[in-house]
Design an enzyme around this catalytic site. Structure first.
Site, mmCIF file in Angstrom:
data_model
loop_
_atom_site.group_PDB
_atom_site.id
_atom_site.type_symbol
_atom_site.label_atom_id
_atom_site.label_comp_id
_atom_site.label_asym_id
_atom_site.label_seq_id
_atom_site.Cartn_x
_atom_site.Cartn_y
_atom_site.Cartn_z
ATOM 1 N N TYR A 61 -2.422 0.358 10.142
ATOM 2 C CA TYR A 61 -2.578 -0.401 8.896
ATOM 3 C C TYR A 61 -1.333 -0.239 8.024
ATOM 4 O O TYR A 61 -0.754 -1.219 7.544
ATOM 5 C CB TYR A 61 -3.830 0.066 8.141
ATOM 6 C CG TYR A 61 -3.850 -0.360 6.699
ATOM 7 C CD1 TYR A 61 -4.067 -1.685 6.350
ATOM 8 C CD2 TYR A 61 -3.633 0.569 5.676
ATOM 9 C CE1 TYR A 61 -4.068 -2.085 5.024
ATOM 10 C CE2 TYR A 61 -3.633 0.176 4.347
ATOM 11 C CZ TYR A 61 -3.844 -1.149 4.023
ATOM 12 O OH TYR A 61 -3.835 -1.541 2.707
ATOM 13 N N ASN A 99 -13.781 3.138 2.748
ATOM 14 C CA ASN A 99 -13.195 3.858 1.618
ATOM 15 C C ASN A 99 -14.213 4.800 0.996
ATOM 16 O O ASN A 99 -15.434 4.589 1.069
ATOM 17 C CB ASN A 99 -12.680 2.862 0.577
ATOM 18 C CG ASN A 99 -11.543 2.024 1.116
ATOM 19 O OD1 ASN A 99 -10.762 2.476 1.956
ATOM 20 N ND2 ASN A 99 -11.445 0.785 0.647
ATOM 21 N N LYS A 112 1.729 -3.039 6.709
ATOM 22 C CA LYS A 112 2.214 -3.229 5.340
ATOM 23 C C LYS A 112 3.723 -3.008 5.265
ATOM 24 O O LYS A 112 4.455 -3.762 4.600
ATOM 25 C CB LYS A 112 1.481 -2.276 4.391
ATOM 26 C CG LYS A 112 0.006 -2.587 4.186
ATOM 27 C CD LYS A 112 -0.215 -3.912 3.480
ATOM 28 C CE LYS A 112 -1.659 -4.133 3.081
ATOM 29 N NZ LYS A 112 -1.893 -5.431 2.437
ATOM 30 N N SER A 143 0.830 -1.205 0.000
ATOM 31 C CA SER A 143 0.000 0.000 0.000
ATOM 32 C C SER A 143 0.864 1.255 0.000
ATOM 33 O O SER A 143 1.976 1.263 0.559
ATOM 34 C CB SER A 143 -0.892 -0.002 1.248
ATOM 35 O OG SER A 143 -1.465 1.268 1.475
ATOM 36 N N ARG A 167 -10.109 12.539 10.133
ATOM 37 C CA ARG A 167 -9.911 11.221 10.751
ATOM 38 C C ARG A 167 -8.453 11.063 11.164
ATOM 39 O O ARG A 167 -7.550 11.559 10.480
ATOM 40 C CB ARG A 167 -10.239 10.095 9.771
ATOM 41 C CG ARG A 167 -11.693 9.904 9.481
ATOM 42 C CD ARG A 167 -11.912 8.675 8.607
ATOM 43 N NE ARG A 167 -11.168 8.758 7.346
ATOM 44 C CZ ARG A 167 -11.326 7.914 6.334
ATOM 45 N NH1 ARG A 167 -12.177 6.918 6.435
ATOM 46 N NH2 ARG A 167 -10.616 8.048 5.222
ATOM 47 N N VAL A 180 -17.498 13.962 4.687
ATOM 48 C CA VAL A 180 -16.210 14.359 4.131
ATOM 49 C C VAL A 180 -15.320 14.720 5.318
ATOM 50 O O VAL A 180 -15.563 15.714 6.008
ATOM 51 C CB VAL A 180 -16.352 15.556 3.164
ATOM 52 C CG1 VAL A 180 -14.984 16.017 2.681
ATOM 53 C CG2 VAL A 180 -17.245 15.180 1.983
ATOM 54 N N PHE A 181 -14.299 13.907 5.556
ATOM 55 C CA PHE A 181 -13.494 14.066 6.763
ATOM 56 C C PHE A 181 -12.403 15.119 6.560
ATOM 57 O O PHE A 181 -11.301 14.817 6.123
ATOM 58 C CB PHE A 181 -12.888 12.723 7.162
ATOM 59 C CG PHE A 181 -13.921 11.700 7.541
ATOM 60 C CD1 PHE A 181 -14.603 11.793 8.745
ATOM 61 C CD2 PHE A 181 -14.230 10.662 6.681
ATOM 62 C CE1 PHE A 181 -15.573 10.859 9.099
ATOM 63 C CE2 PHE A 181 -15.191 9.718 7.025
ATOM 64 C CZ PHE A 181 -15.861 9.830 8.234
#
Length: 350
Positions: free
Chosen positions: A157, A207, A161, A132, A300, A225-226
């Protein structure tokens, strides 16, 4: 004889599109999934896989398996002689990883260690890993090429990765017969043009585009909409969105690269163009012909302002380049969502 490729997490969004492309490219995929983000269809097979079987008039071997079950993984490797593994399985939501970091570390890292150890034990030395762009953290420069520093991740997350990439790199150094391609995705969207497989998140979408599509179809009242105070053209986050079929074709190119005894290679898979959240909302309004209501919400945790790729290395070394533009991505996404208004549970096929 067709090469047999193990696809972990093959019932999910990206995995299922790769399964389809593998079959069309002449490979024989064996799919494992634990249904953490796949919809169960008839006969305890992911609905996505069932639909691919019908679309291509073929049969796909599937096993319900969690990679934390190392004994189950061993059993599968004893049954098959895999030429390579495509590893998609894992938890994947940035926001959720901030809230549940230990779960993300336990699942993503342990599963990958189990997989690598079983591969090594059974002398399967070829891996394509679903990584990612989150490994780049908050970008120091744009566009991001593969030489950009990694590891300064802004969420657990992304850290998982990054750690998995490091494990694979170290293992390839220690075991010279190993070959691995680490594919750093940007933001997959869209769906196969048949309209029968696409992204169907379980619960509230993490997402952007699945959420936008669900608002357009009427499943949700509005989009959050963050953040609208980022240093971007309209204050909303900017990302590089890539058609999931382009992404899947990138995996086929990576699989072919393994034949060169390439060692461990890293490639960005993106388009090289960034679009803001509000630009994506407008593009989906055009594709769907519907107004998409949204509200501005606080930022976020773990999000960054802008992230988009320099994908030139993949074009140079893999012969791969994204083919679909934003309009096509949104059109294909809307075809999937409007054909399947409640996702795979819509029951559009008998």
């Amino acid at each position: 004889m067709a090469e047999t490729v193990l696809v972990t997490g093959g019932g999910g969004y990206v995995g299922s599109h790769c399964v389809l492309e593998l079959i069309e490219a002449g490979y024989q995929p064996v799919v494992v999934d634990n249904f953490s983000n796949a919809v169960r269809g008839e006969g305890d097979v992911p609905e996505s896989i069932r639909r691919i079987e019908k679309l291509l008039d073929t049969s796909i071997e599937f096993h319900e398996l969690d990679l934390l079950d190392k004994a189950g993984l061993e059993k599968l490797f004893k049954k098959h002689s895999f030429s390579a593994v495509m590893h998609f399985a894992g938890l994947k939501a940035v926001g959720e990883s901030v809230e549940q970091p230990l779960r993300y570390y336990r699942v993503n890292l342990t599963a990958s260690i189990n997989l690598l150890e079983v591969m090594q034990a059974h002398r399967v030395h070829n891996l394509v890993f679903s990584s990612s762009a989150t490994v780049y953290g908050d970008p120091q420069r744009l566009p991001i090429d593969e030489q950009h520093p990694v590891g300064g991740c802004t969420n657990p997350y992304g850290q998982t990765k990054y750690f998995i990439e490091e494990m694979v790199k170290d293992h390839c150094k220690a075991e010279k017969e190993w070959n691995a391609v680490l594919l750093r995705y940007f933001n997959p969207i869209g769906a196969h043009s048949c309209g029968q497989i696409g992204e169907d998140p379980q619960g509230i979408p993490n997402n952007l585009l699945p959420y936008v599509a669900q608002v357009a179809i009427g499943r949700r009242k509005f989009l959050n909409v963050f953040g609208n105070d980022y240093d971007t053209l309209d204050g909303t986050g900017v990302r590089d969105y890539i058609h999931v079929v382009d992404l899947a074709k990138g995996h086929i190119a990576a699989l072919k690269k393994l034949k060169d005894n390439c060692g461990c290679k890293v490639y960005n898979l993106g388009t090289g163009t960034g679009y803001s959240v509000l630009q994506m909302v407008k593009a989906m309004e055009k594709a769907s012909g519907r107004e998409i209501a949204y509200k501005i919400a606080p930022r976020r945790g773990g999000d960054i302002a802008s992230c988009y790729a320099d994908p030139c290395l993949a074009e140079k070394e893999l012969g791969w380049k994204a083919q679909f533009d934003l309009e096509r991505m949104c059109e294909d996404l809307w075809r999937w969502q409007s054909t399947n208004p409640t996702g795979f549970s819509s029951g559009t096929e008998s």
